[in-house]
Design an enzyme around this catalytic site. Sequence first.
Site, short mmCIF file in Angstrom:
data_model
loop_
_atom_site.label_atom_id
_atom_site.label_comp_id
_atom_site.label_asym_id
_atom_site.label_seq_id
_atom_site.Cartn_x
_atom_site.Cartn_y
_atom_site.Cartn_z
N ARG A 42 42.55 51.90 36.49
CA ARG A 42 41.00 52.29 36.35
C ARG A 42 40.74 53.72 35.87
O ARG A 42 41.36 54.68 35.99
CB ARG A 42 40.68 52.22 38.01
CG ARG A 42 39.29 52.82 38.29
CD ARG A 42 38.95 52.31 39.62
NE ARG A 42 39.32 52.83 40.65
CZ ARG A 42 39.21 52.60 41.85
NH1 ARG A 42 38.22 51.88 42.12
NH2 ARG A 42 39.81 53.45 42.89
N LYS A 64 35.21 45.70 44.59
CA LYS A 64 33.99 46.05 45.38
C LYS A 64 32.73 46.55 44.46
O LYS A 64 31.69 46.04 44.23
CB LYS A 64 34.03 46.57 46.57
CG LYS A 64 34.98 46.08 47.48
CD LYS A 64 35.22 46.63 48.77
CE LYS A 64 35.76 48.05 48.95
NZ LYS A 64 37.05 48.01 48.20
N ARG A 120 46.55 54.37 50.73
CA ARG A 120 45.04 53.97 50.95
C ARG A 120 45.29 52.39 51.15
O ARG A 120 44.34 52.10 52.19
CB ARG A 120 44.33 53.89 49.57
CG ARG A 120 43.80 55.39 49.53
CD ARG A 120 43.37 55.72 48.05
NE ARG A 120 42.31 54.84 47.65
CZ ARG A 120 42.00 54.50 46.29
NH1 ARG A 120 42.92 54.92 45.41
NH2 ARG A 120 40.89 53.79 46.11
N ARG A 130 41.10 58.88 38.73
CA ARG A 130 40.92 59.56 39.80
C ARG A 130 42.16 59.97 40.46
O ARG A 130 43.31 59.22 40.40
CB ARG A 130 40.22 58.51 41.01
CG ARG A 130 38.90 58.51 40.90
CD ARG A 130 38.28 57.21 41.50
NE ARG A 130 38.72 57.00 43.01
CZ ARG A 130 38.22 56.26 43.60
NH1 ARG A 130 37.25 55.19 43.47
NH2 ARG A 130 38.71 56.05 44.93
N ARG A 173 34.04 51.09 57.08
CA ARG A 173 35.37 51.06 56.99
C ARG A 173 36.38 50.89 58.41
O ARG A 173 37.70 51.13 58.53
CB ARG A 173 36.01 51.99 56.10
CG ARG A 173 36.33 51.61 54.62
CD ARG A 173 36.57 53.00 54.12
NE ARG A 173 37.31 52.91 52.55
CZ ARG A 173 37.01 52.86 51.50
NH1 ARG A 173 35.66 52.95 51.50
NH2 ARG A 173 37.65 53.12 50.44
P1 ADP Z 1 36.93 48.82 44.47
O1 ADP Z 1 35.53 49.30 44.43
O2 ADP Z 1 36.91 47.53 45.31
O3 ADP Z 1 38.06 49.90 44.92
P2 ADP Z 1 36.59 48.43 41.74
O4 ADP Z 1 35.38 47.65 41.30
O5 ADP Z 1 36.71 49.83 41.16
O6 ADP Z 1 37.52 48.29 42.95
O7 ADP Z 1 37.95 47.69 40.77
C1 ADP Z 1 39.21 48.40 40.54
C2 ADP Z 1 39.66 48.45 39.16
O8 ADP Z 1 39.71 47.04 38.81
C3 ADP Z 1 38.78 48.79 37.89
O9 ADP Z 1 39.43 49.24 37.05
C4 ADP Z 1 37.90 47.54 37.71
O10 ADP Z 1 37.54 47.47 36.29
C5 ADP Z 1 39.02 46.25 37.80
N1 ADP Z 1 38.47 45.22 38.19
C6 ADP Z 1 37.52 44.77 39.01
N2 ADP Z 1 37.40 43.46 39.03
C7 ADP Z 1 38.34 42.98 38.34
C8 ADP Z 1 38.82 41.58 38.36
N3 ADP Z 1 38.12 40.51 38.81
N4 ADP Z 1 39.65 41.33 37.24
C9 ADP Z 1 40.31 42.40 36.79
N5 ADP Z 1 39.91 43.65 37.04
C10 ADP Z 1 39.12 43.98 37.73
P1 AMP Z 2 36.46 54.37 47.55
O1 AMP Z 2 35.76 54.89 46.43
O2 AMP Z 2 35.61 53.31 48.20
O3 AMP Z 2 37.91 53.95 47.05
O4 AMP Z 2 36.70 55.62 48.60
C1 AMP Z 2 37.31 56.74 48.15
C2 AMP Z 2 37.78 57.55 49.42
O5 AMP Z 2 36.80 57.94 50.01
C3 AMP Z 2 38.64 56.78 50.55
O6 AMP Z 2 39.89 56.63 50.27
C4 AMP Z 2 38.27 57.58 51.73
O7 AMP Z 2 39.09 58.79 51.65
C5 AMP Z 2 36.79 57.95 51.42
N1 AMP Z 2 35.83 57.13 52.02
C6 AMP Z 2 35.04 56.38 51.35
N2 AMP Z 2 34.30 55.46 52.13
C7 AMP Z 2 34.78 55.94 53.40
C8 AMP Z 2 34.36 55.53 54.69
N3 AMP Z 2 33.49 54.26 55.05
N4 AMP Z 2 35.07 55.95 55.88
C9 AMP Z 2 35.68 56.98 55.50
N5 AMP Z 2 36.10 57.43 54.51
C10 AMP Z 2 35.81 56.67 53.39
#
Ligand code: ADP
Ligand code: AMP
Length: 215
Positions: A129, A15, A173, A162, A90
């Site tokens: 990541r 995302k 999660r 992270r 969420r």
């Molecule tokens: P989210 O925001 O949904 O938690 P991220 O955008 O942070 O996900 O992506 C999670 C990990 O996967 C990151 O390390 C990113 O570089 C990698 N990633 C994102 N999209 C893809 C894809 N289509 N193919 C392979 N790796 C990806």
């Molecule tokens: P993310 O960066 O989206 O993976 O979010 C990291 C963490 O932040 C999540 O695991 C939750 O603990 C918190 N968080 C992010 N967005 C929300 C939301 N909309 N509602 C509640 N907790 C959130």
Amino acid sequence: MSTYIVLLGPPGVGKGTQAKILAERTGLAHISSGDLFRENIKNQTELGLRAQTFINKGELVPDDITIGMIRERLSLPDCAAGAILDGFPRTPPQADALQALLAEFGGHVHRVPFITASEEVLVERLSGRWTCRAQGHVFHEKFNPPKQPGVCDLDGSELYQREDDKAETVQRRIRVYFEQTASLVSYYKEQGLLVEIDGAQPIEQVTEQLFAALK
Ligand code: ADP
Ligand code: AMP
């Protein structure tokens, strides 16, 4: 009328990666609730301190804290034309709150791309990541590596893994996603806003599919 897009999908599906690309290409603001919490934690704000315990355990931050933070962010001038929402809503109360907030600001949710991938893919993505300290830019050691390991290509800041991307917290999660967030799929489907996107493809192909869905 302002354009608001909600990116829905489990943790690690891409995302944030797609939201940054979409925001850059459309000029819409990118609102990541996770980035906002991490910024607050870095700055040791009261909100950050309250959110931190939930985030470190892989649990959701309570709705009232989260909704208040998003309300404030949406009221900033850069959201006037709309925004890409990444990680919010969420829970069903957050989705209801978003609807009310947007009505107040004169907008509505335009479309909800629901990005999917298997649990195996999510775990592999989260465990590799690397996130940038300064602005939250995201890399993957295998799928999207930085030019220089440990250094952000875009702003030169340090990359870190992270705390909540460690194996046990990732499992928690993903469970929390299924228990508390997955029902938003039917919530937005009923409103005719949902479009399913195959997130298991490479980054560029996911982007292409997203743009096609948003036309
Ligand atoms: P989210 O925001 O949904 O938690 P991220 O955008 O942070 O996900 O992506 C999670 C990990 O996967 C990151 O390390 C990113 O570089 C990698 N990633 C994102 N999209 C893809 C894809 N289509 N193919 C392979 N790796 C990806
Ligand atoms: P993310 O960066 O989206 O993976 O979010 C990291 C963490 O932040 C999540 O695991 C939750 O603990 C918190 N968080 C992010 N967005 C929300 C939301 N909309 N509602 C509640 N907790 C959130």
